[in-house]
Write a protein that holds these residues in place. Structure first.
Motif, short mmCIF file in Angstrom:
data_model
loop_
_atom_site.label_atom_id
_atom_site.label_comp_id
_atom_site.label_asym_id
_atom_site.label_seq_id
_atom_site.Cartn_x
_atom_site.Cartn_y
_atom_site.Cartn_z
N LEU A 13 0.84 -1.21 0.00
CA LEU A 13 0.00 0.00 0.00
C LEU A 13 0.87 1.25 0.00
CD1 LEU A 13 -2.91 -0.79 2.48
CD2 LEU A 13 -3.15 0.08 0.16
N VAL A 14 1.88 1.25 0.87
CA VAL A 14 2.76 2.41 0.96
C VAL A 14 3.51 2.58 -0.36
CG1 VAL A 14 4.75 3.40 2.13
CG2 VAL A 14 3.01 2.19 3.45
N ARG A 16 2.70 1.62 -3.33
CA ARG A 16 1.84 2.06 -4.42
C ARG A 16 1.59 3.56 -4.34
NH1 ARG A 16 -3.79 -0.59 -4.52
NH2 ARG A 16 -4.24 1.24 -3.28
N ARG A 17 1.36 4.04 -3.11
CA ARG A 17 1.14 5.49 -2.96
C ARG A 17 2.37 6.27 -3.41
NH1 ARG A 17 1.25 10.47 -0.53
NH2 ARG A 17 3.39 10.11 0.06
N GLU A 18 3.55 5.82 -2.99
CA GLU A 18 4.78 6.53 -3.35
C GLU A 18 4.97 6.53 -4.87
OE1 GLU A 18 6.57 8.25 -1.42
OE2 GLU A 18 5.71 7.62 0.49
N ARG A 24 2.76 10.62 -11.05
CA ARG A 24 1.77 11.64 -11.39
C ARG A 24 2.34 13.05 -11.29
NH1 ARG A 24 -3.64 10.45 -8.16
NH2 ARG A 24 -4.37 8.60 -9.25
N GLU A 199 9.02 15.12 4.56
CA GLU A 199 7.64 15.59 4.33
C GLU A 199 6.68 14.95 5.32
OE1 GLU A 199 5.61 14.04 0.97
OE2 GLU A 199 4.24 15.73 0.80
N GLU A 200 6.83 13.65 5.52
CA GLU A 200 5.94 12.96 6.46
C GLU A 200 6.17 13.43 7.88
OE1 GLU A 200 6.73 8.88 5.64
OE2 GLU A 200 5.31 8.81 3.98
N LEU A 218 6.71 1.12 6.68
CA LEU A 218 6.62 2.43 6.04
C LEU A 218 7.91 2.72 5.25
CD1 LEU A 218 5.16 5.12 5.65
CD2 LEU A 218 6.13 5.91 7.80
N TYR B 83 -0.75 14.51 4.23
CA TYR B 83 0.17 14.90 3.16
C TYR B 83 -0.36 16.18 2.52
CZ TYR B 83 2.27 10.25 3.30
OH TYR B 83 2.93 9.12 3.68
N PRO B 84 0.40 17.28 2.56
CA PRO B 84 -0.13 18.54 2.04
C PRO B 84 -0.46 18.49 0.55
CG PRO B 84 2.09 18.84 2.98
CD PRO B 84 1.74 17.40 3.12
N MET B 86 -1.32 15.82 -1.30
CA MET B 86 -2.13 14.69 -1.77
C MET B 86 -3.59 15.12 -1.75
SD MET B 86 -1.70 10.86 -0.31
CE MET B 86 -2.43 9.44 -1.12
N TYR B 94 -6.51 6.06 1.23
CA TYR B 94 -5.23 5.42 1.57
C TYR B 94 -5.16 5.09 3.07
CZ TYR B 94 -0.10 5.34 2.33
OH TYR B 94 1.17 5.02 2.69
N GLN B 97 -7.39 2.26 4.01
CA GLN B 97 -6.84 0.96 3.60
C GLN B 97 -5.70 0.53 4.51
OE1 GLN B 97 -6.89 2.11 -0.82
NE2 GLN B 97 -6.78 -0.10 -0.86
N LEU B 98 -4.92 1.50 4.96
CA LEU B 98 -3.85 1.15 5.90
C LEU B 98 -4.42 0.61 7.20
CD1 LEU B 98 -1.11 3.94 5.71
CD2 LEU B 98 -1.01 1.62 4.83
#
Lengths: 393, 302
Positions: A13-14, A16-18, A24, A199-200, A218, B83-84, B86, B94, B97-98
């Motif tokens: 999941l992590v 895929r988001r990254e 994009r 950022e996180e 993560l 996340y700023p 996103m 997301y 789902q986590l």
């Protein structure tokens, strides 16, 4: 209704988001286009420069025309592409002045004149000098009753090499440099791990994430996702570059190019994991992007130095001993070794050994980096010292 | 029942938490108040496992809270934690789902909660483009999308406009109504008083009082009266009566243990016409001040 995630699901999941976030983003496309433009411009300059220096056109006045056959013979022996153009003295002068002729040869036995525009050509002059000498010698021999042909037969020199001459050295060099450049571009993605971690941390979203998944998941997901985006970039760049070169007829060694591409991708992964782990650890110790820049500056040097050395030393000296040593040093090997391989100076066993050393380094670095990350990712405020992060539980 | 038992945590030379103990029942809204640095955020982060305690434990329904239980807690960290860059919808899906929801379940939950919190029109926008208040609503949605069994919210009301405060309050009450224990921290004591079933006051890492507002009022057991009408100074010298203040036309009296309020009334009537004679119920702000002051008799060490 909700079921606990397995570690692998969390990582996926992590990741895929990254990956999606990277692909994009506007900078992803811009980066690819920009790199392709640079590659095309570099190739264009090389083609242009080599076409400029290839052949020479020498104007010959009627009184010097007798030297023509000898000139052609000498030029052939010396590997200089020479075209002769018979012109009268006045036109010839004008054409030299207008750069239409490289030089004008006039006069005759006992007094040849070689006229250039504004600089003496160090390739053409010896050809003309040798031709004039040869002609004078032939005339003298003929006067003395010696057959010039028998003299030539006695003065035969045949050059040869211990190893077979590689006619594709130029191609190999181009492939090696393109691969080195691709690797350099790809490794830039590793720095994205550092800014992603910060950022996180800066946005505090990490608290939300770590309330449901483990730091290890993560970190792994982030590295895999960004690494995959970098891999996609390299595949696109490599395919476009190789395709364009093949279409233009510049690439006559498709197997070498494919081999190098595979080599580049493997070394990209090795280099990426090594650097990404370090970047993640460094990123986790600071709380704001502004603090990150000074911290990762040394890493940028570690990426750039082998790149510069490879570009400067390898083309003229593929067997350079310094580069041979550096090609086994983790953090440097991913840039140096593929180029040495492409130039045919590093056999596969050397590549494999260097890769093995790098993989061992990855295991060690990841262990240390994960520890630093785990201990500092939730500590906001002042920068966490690396020693402190290593010591605490 | 969510039980927080004997939590202690030390950061270097600072004892951040010192045996923090309280419990929150299912269906209860628990307000967590205390000055900055008193230990509210540290306690919540330990409940979420984001921080580990030096001592003590957190139990939910009799079981120590582990990673699997934590997944079922809804958490809203102090300040924003999103996340700023996103998009709101992507981000909430997301996070859902986590927490173990399938993609379809996550989509439905995101729609439901953003609708309820009034941010459904912003699903396609980046979080950083939203106003602070709307970011806060998205943040609460993030805490709710996985249908948590426990809600832990750090300063959910800070920076909200009155409408958003109403929406957020009603959501918290509704969640509590379904049997979820809700803990939230806040400096807005009027709001805490209005919204919470029980309140915990923390000071310098220790819980100094827990209970309903009524229970906190009853803590010192003495009665305070506001009497309006008799001239100023009428109560001076009455035995068992302490004049605390004279706010406006009224006189505020604290009665000693065992003092009969009927005798005080008689004295007041004798002193002048009595227009008002009523029990004063101190608001939480007053209770809080008293509790924190009485719990810290010595000066804070430098």
């Amino acid at each position: 209704m909700s079921t606990p995630l397995t570690g692998r699901q969390a990582i996926m999941l992590v990741a895929r988001r990254e990956f999606v976030t990277q692909v994009r983003s506007r900078s992803f496309v811009i980066g690819i286009v920009f790199t392709l433009v640079i590659l095309a411009a570099t190739a264009g300059v090389i083609v242009f420069v080599s076409s400029q220096t290839e052949g020479r056109t020498l104007g010959v006045t009627p009184d010097a025309a007798a030297l023509g056959p000898v000139l052609e013979q000498v030029a052939d022996q010396q590997g200089v592409a020479l075209a002769l153009d018979e012109v009268d003295s006045g036109t010839g002068r004008a054409q030299v002045g207008a750069d239409e002729l490289d030089a004008l040869l006039s006069g005759g036995t006992g007094g040849y004149q070689l006229l250039y525009r504004d600089a003496v050509d160090s390739t053409l002059t010896p050809v003309v000098v040798a031709a004039a000498q040869q002609q004078a010698l032939a005339t003298a021999l003929a006067d003395a009753g010696v057959d010039p042909a028998s003299l030539t037969a006695q003065a035969q020199v045949t050059p040869s090499t211990v190893e077979p001459v590689d006619p594709e050295r130029g191609q190999q060099l181009a492939v090696a440099l393109a691969g080195t450049f691709l690797l350099f571009m790809g490794l830039q993605y590793a720095a994205g791990v550092a800014s992603g971690v910060v950022e996180e941390k800066q946005s505090r979203v990490v608290e939300l994430l770590l309330a449901t998944i483990k730091p290890w998941h993560l970190l792994t997901g982030k590295v895999l996702g960004i690494g995959a985006a970098g891999l996609l970039t390299m595949v696109i760049l490599g395919a476009v570059a190789a395709g364009a070169a093949a279409a233009l007829g510049l690439l006559t060694l498709p197997t070498a190019a494919v081999g190098m591409l595979v080599m580049v991708l493997v070394w990209y992964l090795i280099g990426f994991f090594l650097f990404a782990a370090v970047y993640a650890a460094l990123g986790s110790t600071v709380s704001r992007q502004e603090e990150l820049q000074s911290l990762i500056a040394p890493m940028v040097f570690i990426v750039i130095i082998p790149f510069i050395l490879t570009l400067n030393l390898l083309p003229n000296d593929p067997r350079n001993p310094i580069l041979a040593v550096l090609s086994f040093v983790p953090f440097l090997s991913q840039t140096v070794m593929p180029a040495r391989y492409a130039l045919g100076v590093a056999p596969l066993w050397e590549v494999a050994l260097s890769a093995l050393i790098a993989v061992v380094a990855i295991f060690l670095v990841v262990r240390v980096a994960a520890r630093i990350y785990r201990n500092s990712i939730l500590r906001t405020g002042a920068r966490v010292s690396l020693l402190e992060a290593l010591r605490s539980r | 029942m969510l039980e927080i038992g004997g939590l202690s945590k030390r950061f270097g030379s600072v004892q951040a938490l010192d045996g923090v103990t309280f419990s929150v029942r299912p269906g209860e809204v628990f307000g967590f108040v205390g000055s900055n640095g008193a230990g509210k955020t540290t306690t919540m982060r330990i409940v979420l496992g984001v921080l580990s305690a030096d001592a003590g434990e957190v139990r939910w329904q009799g079981r120590p809270v582990d990673a699997d239980l934590r997944r079922r807690i809804g958490y809203m960290p102090e300040e924003r934690g999103l996340y700023p860059k996103m998009k709101v919808g992507d981000q909430l899906r997301y996070l859902a789902q986590l927490h173990g929801l399938t993609a379809a379940e996550a989509g439905a939950a995101v729609e439901q909660w953003t609708e309820r919190l009034g941010v459904s029109a912003r699903l396609g926008d980046e979080v950083q483009k939203l106003s602070l208040g709307n970011q806060q609503r998205v943040q609460l949605s993030a805490a709710l999308v996985h249908d948590p069994e426990v809600l832990v919210l750090d300063e959910p009301f800070s920076g909200l406009d009155p409408t958003a405060v109403e929406v957020m309050s009603s959501v918290l009450r509704d969640k509590a109504g379904t049997g979820v224990p809700v803990i939230f921290s806040s400096h807005q004591l009027e709001l805490v008083e209005r919204l919470c079933d029980r309140i915990g006051i923390i000071s310098a890492g220790r819980m100094v009082a827990t209970g309903s507002v009524e229970e906190l009022r009853a803590r010192d057991g003495r009665v305070v009266l506001d009497v309006e009408g008799p001239p100023p100074g009428w109560a001076d010298g009455l035995t068992g009566v302490e004049v605390i203040a004279s706010p406006g036309p009224a006189t505020r009296l604290r009665l000693g243990q065992g003092t009969d309020d009927q005798q005080v009334l008689a004295a007041a009537v004798a002193a002048g016409p009595v227009h008002e004679f009523r029990r004063w119920r101190p608001p939480l702000t007053e209770l809080y001040r008293d509790v924190v002051e009485s719990s810290a008799p010595t000066a804070v060490p430098a």
